[in-house]
Write an enzyme that holds these catalytic residues in place. Structure first.
Site, PDB file in Angstrom:
ATOM      1  N   HIS A 304       0.854  -1.177   0.000  1.00  0.00           N
ATOM      2  CA  HIS A 304       0.000   0.000   0.000  1.00  0.00           C
ATOM      3  C   HIS A 304       0.895   1.233   0.000  1.00  0.00           C
ATOM      4  CE1 HIS A 304      -3.818   2.139   1.202  1.00  0.00           C
ATOM      5  NE2 HIS A 304      -2.921   3.040   1.578  1.00  0.00           N
ATOM      6  N   HIS A 347       0.264   3.529  11.661  1.00  0.00           N
ATOM      7  CA  HIS A 347       1.454   4.369  11.542  1.00  0.00           C
ATOM      8  C   HIS A 347       1.397   5.556  12.503  1.00  0.00           C
ATOM      9  CE1 HIS A 347      -1.474   6.384   8.954  1.00  0.00           C
ATOM     10  NE2 HIS A 347      -0.704   7.461   8.897  1.00  0.00           N
ATOM     11  N   GLU A 353      -2.693  15.046  10.524  1.00  0.00           N
ATOM     12  CA  GLU A 353      -3.662  14.674   9.497  1.00  0.00           C
ATOM     13  C   GLU A 353      -5.088  14.979   9.950  1.00  0.00           C
ATOM     14  OE1 GLU A 353      -3.077  10.530   8.781  1.00  0.00           O
ATOM     15  OE2 GLU A 353      -0.938  10.739   8.345  1.00  0.00           O
ATOM     16  N   TYR A 362     -15.281   5.318   4.227  1.00  0.00           N
ATOM     17  CA  TYR A 362     -13.824   5.260   4.129  1.00  0.00           C
ATOM     18  C   TYR A 362     -13.352   3.860   4.486  1.00  0.00           C
ATOM     19  CZ  TYR A 362      -8.932   6.489   5.063  1.00  0.00           C
ATOM     20  OH  TYR A 362      -7.557   6.549   5.062  1.00  0.00           O
ATOM     21  N   HIS A 377      -5.775  13.211  13.558  1.00  0.00           N
ATOM     22  CA  HIS A 377      -4.691  12.420  14.122  1.00  0.00           C
ATOM     23  C   HIS A 377      -3.459  13.312  14.119  1.00  0.00           C
ATOM     24  CE1 HIS A 377      -7.352   9.186  12.282  1.00  0.00           C
ATOM     25  NE2 HIS A 377      -7.482   9.069  13.594  1.00  0.00           N
ATOM     26  N   HIS A 383      -2.282   5.713  14.688  1.00  0.00           N
ATOM     27  CA  HIS A 383      -3.646   5.507  14.202  1.00  0.00           C
ATOM     28  C   HIS A 383      -3.606   4.487  13.075  1.00  0.00           C
ATOM     29  CE1 HIS A 383      -1.850   8.923  12.073  1.00  0.00           C
ATOM     30  NE2 HIS A 383      -2.579   8.602  11.020  1.00  0.00           N
TER      31      HIS A 383
END
Length: 451
Positions: A304, A347, A353, A362, A377, A383
C-alpha cells in the site's frame, strides 16, 4: 468558396475561451479576459488612459522579485482605494486564527466528529464559519486553520477578503456562488475552489442549507505537486482547473467590506459594489476543480503506497519535501495488490492529518466516519484501521476490488493542529472514537509462520 470546394478553410471553435462556458482552463496560466470589447489593453499594462475610463491596477500575490511572480492586472471602474475607508473592528467569535492554544483544551489525542448540524439561525459565509483546528502562526504566514462552514443566507451588499490567507473550499452539502472581483465561480459537492489571498468576493446560496470544509492556508499558495517518476499524466491535470471569465457589476449602493487581517476582523462602509473589474490579465486568479477528474495512481502488484500518492495540491513550506499543507483526495479506485493488507497501515506520522468525509464510506473506518464528519490524528500519534477493518482486510479474497461510493480528503500539515474550544466543547465529538482500537487483540503466540 464553401468548405466542399476550399480544402484549406478551417472550422473555428465556437467557444474560444474553453469548453466550459464562463471558465478558462489551466492551472497557473497567464489568462486574459474582458467583459466589454476593447477593455483590456494590448501590448502594455498601464496605458496613459485606459479604455472606457477604467483604472489600471495590479494585484500581487507574491513579492515583486519572486520567480515566477504571481500577479494580475485589473481594469476597473474605480480603483480599490475607493473600496476601502475607515475601519472598525468586529468580532466573529467562531472564526479563529493561529496561534490559538486554549489551555483548557487537550489537542493531544485521536479525535473524530459527526457532521456539525445545521441550526435555525441564519448564517452567512462569515457568521457561519466555525474553526476546528489551527496550526502555525498567521502573523508569520506559516501554517493553516481548518473550518466547517454552515451557510443559509447570501451576503447582500456585503463583501469579504482575507489578507491572511488563501482559502481552499470543499463543499459537502448545498451549492454556493462565489462572486469575485475576477469573475463568478459556482460550486457544488465533488468540486473545490481556491480563493486567493486579497481577492474581494461575496458568497451567495444557490441551494441550501450549505455545509462544507475550508482549509485556510497562511503560507505559500497551493500548487500542483511534482509528479516525479509518474511523469506527465494522472493525478490532477492542469487543464481541469477552471478560472472564471471577467464579470463586473456597476452598482452604487451602500455596501460593507469585511477584511481578515492578522487574525482580526475589520469592516468598512463604502458607497458601491467593489466587484467592478471589467477586464483582467495575469496568473493570480481563483479556480474551481472537479474532484471527479482526479486520476488516482497506486500499487498494481503489492504493498500500500504512502497517502502522498493521492496529493491534489500542495503548499510548500520552504523545506524541500515537507509541505506547509497537502490536500489529499481518497476517491473511488480499484484495489488490486497481491498478498497485501490493502487499507492504510498502522502508523505514526510527523505530519498532522485532519480528514473530512464528503460522501460514502472510508475503507479504514467502515463505521463512524460519516459524511460531513471529520477526524484528527495529530503528529506522532498512532492511528490506523479499527478492528472490523483490520479483520476484513486480513481475511479478504484478494481479487480485483472496486472501492466505490467514497470520497474523503485530508488536510495534512507539518505543524501540530490545536483544537479550538468549539471543536472540543460544541462540535459533535465522538467521545468513544479512541475505543475503536480497544478490541484489537494479541495474535502472537511464538508459533513460526502463524498469520
Amino acid at each position: 468558396m464553401n468548405r466542399q470546394t476550399d480544402p484549406h478553410k478551417l472550422t473555428q471553435a465556437s467557444t474560444p475561451v474553453g469548453t466550459h462556458a464562463g471558465y478558462m482552463p489551466g492551472f497557473g496560466n497567464d489568462f486574459e479576459t474582458e467583459a466589454l470589447p476593447g477593455a483590456l489593453p494590448q501590448g502594455m499594462n498601464s496605458p496613459q488612459r485606459c479604455n472606457y475610463g477604467l483604472y489600471g491596477e495590479q494585484l500581487s500575490g507574491t513579492a515583486f522579485t519572486a520567480n515566477p511572480p504571481e500577479r494580475t492586472w485589473c481594469y476597473r471602474i474605480r480603483p480599490s482605494v475607493k473600496h476601502s475607508h475607515r475601519y472598525e473592528k468586529i468580532d466573529l467569535p467562531y472564526w479563529k486564527s493561529a496561534p490559538c492554544v486554549d489551555p483548557d483544551v487537550i489537542s493531544l489525542g485521536q479525535y473524530r466528529w459527526d457532521a456539525v448540524p445545521h441550526s435555525d439561525e441564519g448564517l452567512t459565509w462569515l457568521t457561519g464559519m466555525h474553526t476546528m483546528t489551527t496550526a502555525g502562526d498567521v502573523n508569520t504566514q506559516v501554517g493553516m486553520a481548518s473550518h466547517i462552514y454552515l451557510v443559509t443566507e447570501s451576503m447582500v451588499d456585503d463583501y469579504f477578503f482575507s489578507a491572511d490567507s488563501e482559502m481552499l473550499v470543499v463543499p459537502q452539502e448545498g451549492r454556493l456562488r462565489f462572486a469575485t472581483e475576477l469573475g463568478i465561480i459556482d460550486l457544488e459537492p465533488k468540486e473545490i475552489a481556491i480563493i486567493p489571498r486579497g481577492l474581494v468576493y461575496r458568497v451567495e446560496v444557490l441551494e441550501g442549507p450549505a455545509r462544507g470544509f475550508v482549509c485556510e492556508n497562511y503560507g505559500q499558495k497551493f500548487e500542483l505537486p511534482g509528479r516525479g517518476p509518474i511523469g506527465a499524466n494522472c493525478m490532477a491535470n492542469p487543464r481541469d482547473f477552471k478560472a472564471p471569465v471577467a464579470a463586473f457589476e456597476d452598482r452604487e449602493v451602500p455596501s460593507n467590506v469585511t477584511v481578515k487581517w492578522c487574525g482580526q476582523f475589520h469592516t468598512t462602509k463604502i458607497d458601491q459594489s467593489p466587484l467592478d473589474v471589467v477586464a483582467w490579465h495575469g496568473n493570480y486568479a481563483p479556480y474551481k476543480y472537479d474532484l471527479r477528474t482526479y486520476c488516482p495512481v497506486g500499487a498494481i502488484l503489492f504493498d500500500h503506497p504512502d497517502p502522498s500518492i493521492f496529493t491534489v495540491l500542495t503548499a510548500p513550506s520552504g523545506q524541500p519535501g515537507t509541505a506547509n499543507i497537502d490536500f489529499v483526495l481518497f476517491r473511488e479506485r480499484w484495489m488490486v495488490a497481491e498478498d497485501t493488507f490493502r487499507p492504510p497501515w498502522y502508523h505514526k506520522n510527523i505530519m498532522s492529518e485532519l480528514m473530512g468525509n464528503i460522501y460514502g464510506q472510508y475503507d479504514a473506518k467502515p463505521q463512524g466516519f460519516v459524511p460531513g464528519g471529520m477526524s484528527l490524528h495529530n503528529m506522532m500519534l498512532p492511528h490506523g484501521p479499527d478492528r472490523e477493518a483490520f479483520d476484513k482486510a486480513s481475511n479478504a479474497n484478494l481479487g480485483p476490488d472496486k472501492l466505490d461510493n467514497t470520497m474523503s480528503f485530508m488536510f495534512e500539515t507539518r505543524f501540530p493542529q490545536h483544537l479550538t474550544a468549539f471543536a472540543a466543547n460544541e462540535a459533535p465529538l465522538q467521545d468513544d472514537y479512541i475505543d475503536c482500537w480497544t478490541s484489537l487483540e494479541k495474535k502472537f503466540d511464538g508459533t513460526p509462520g502463524k498469520k
